[in-house]
Design a protein around this motif. Structure first.
Motif, PDB file in Angstrom:
ATOM      1  N   LEU A  89       0.797  -1.270   0.041  1.00  0.00           N
ATOM      2  CA  LEU A  89       0.026   0.074   0.020  1.00  0.00           C
ATOM      3  C   LEU A  89       0.950   1.280  -0.071  1.00  0.00           C
ATOM      4  CD1 LEU A  89      -2.810  -0.948   2.438  1.00  0.00           C
ATOM      5  CD2 LEU A  89      -3.160  -0.563   0.091  1.00  0.00           C
ATOM      6  N   LEU A  90       1.744   1.150   0.725  1.00  0.00           N
ATOM      7  CA  LEU A  90       2.871   2.280   0.819  1.00  0.00           C
ATOM      8  C   LEU A  90       3.451   2.636  -0.539  1.00  0.00           C
ATOM      9  CD1 LEU A  90       4.525   2.186   4.105  1.00  0.00           C
ATOM     10  CD2 LEU A  90       3.182   3.760   3.441  1.00  0.00           C
ATOM     11  N   ASN A  92       2.398   1.583  -3.793  1.00  0.00           N
ATOM     12  CA  ASN A  92       1.440   1.994  -4.638  1.00  0.00           C
ATOM     13  C   ASN A  92       1.010   3.464  -4.263  1.00  0.00           C
ATOM     14  OD1 ASN A  92       1.282  -0.390  -5.737  1.00  0.00           O
ATOM     15  ND2 ASN A  92      -0.373  -1.003  -4.670  1.00  0.00           N
ATOM     16  N   GLY A  93       0.680   3.696  -3.125  1.00  0.00           N
ATOM     17  CA  GLY A  93       0.480   5.448  -2.610  1.00  0.00           C
ATOM     18  C   GLY A  93       1.593   6.090  -2.990  1.00  0.00           C
ATOM     19  N   PHE A  96       1.294   6.388  -7.010  1.00  0.00           N
ATOM     20  CA  PHE A  96       0.278   7.425  -7.173  1.00  0.00           C
ATOM     21  C   PHE A  96       0.739   9.046  -7.103  1.00  0.00           C
ATOM     22  CE2 PHE A  96      -3.782   9.771  -5.878  1.00  0.00           C
ATOM     23  CZ  PHE A  96      -4.299   9.304  -7.085  1.00  0.00           C
ATOM     24  N   PHE A  97       1.158   8.961  -5.845  1.00  0.00           N
ATOM     25  CA  PHE A  97       1.845  10.486  -5.551  1.00  0.00           C
ATOM     26  C   PHE A  97       2.507  11.054  -6.588  1.00  0.00           C
ATOM     27  CE2 PHE A  97       4.883  13.293  -3.717  1.00  0.00           C
ATOM     28  CZ  PHE A  97       4.121  14.350  -3.415  1.00  0.00           C
TER      29      PHE A  97
END
Length: 127
Positions: A89-90, A92-93, A96-97
Motif C-alpha cells: 500500500l505504501l 502504491n501510494g 500514485f503521488f
C-alpha cells in the motif's frame, strides 16, 4: 479480465511501440550512414528520436501497469512477511503521488510552453 476494447487498445499500443522503436532505429541508422558516407544528413532526426522515445516511454509504462510488470524493489516486504500488505500500500501510494505530481508539474510546464509560443528547433513543432 480485460474487455474487448481494452484488449484492442492494448494491441494498438503494442503496435505503436513496435513502430516507434523500428522507425527511430531506422531513421537514426539512415542518418548515420548519410553523415559518415555521404557527408550529409537530416536535421530532424535527433528531435524525432527524442519525441518518439518520450511517447514510447509513456506507452510502455501503460503496458507495464496493465500487465503488472513494473520494476519493484521488494527486499523490505520479503524481510517482513507480516507487513507485506502495508508495504504494498505504501509503494502504491507513493507511485500514485509521483504520478499526480508528474501530471500537475507537466500541465504547468505545458501551459508555460504554450503561452510563450516556443517551437522545436529542427521540425518547428509547437513545444
Amino acid at each position: 479480465m480485460l474487455s474487448k476494447f481494452e484488449k484492442m487498445a492494448s494491441h494498438v499500443e503494442e503496435f505503436l511501440i513496435l513502430i516507434l522503436i523500428l522507425s527511430s532505429v531506422a531513421v537514426v541508422f539512415l542518418n548515420i550512414v548519410l553523415r559518415y558516407i555521404f557527408h550529409t544528413g537530416f536535421v530532424f532526426v535527433e528531435e524525432y528520436a527524442r519525441y518518439a522515445l518520450v511517447l514510447l516511454v509513456y506507452l510502455a509504462v501503460s503496458q507495464a501497469v496493465k500487465k503488472n510488470s513494473m520494476i519493484k524493489v521488494d527486499i523490505v516486504p520479503d524481510m517482513f512477511k507480516r507487513g507485506r500488505v502495508v508495504f504494498t500500500l505504501l509503494s502504491n501510494g507513493f507511485s500514485f503521488f509521483m504520478g499526480v505530481l508528474l501530471i500537475v508539474l507537466g500541465l504547468k510546464f505545458t501551459v508555460y510552453q504554450y503561452t510563450t509560443g516556443q517551437v522545436s528547433v529542427a521540425m518547428e513543432l509547437p513545444m
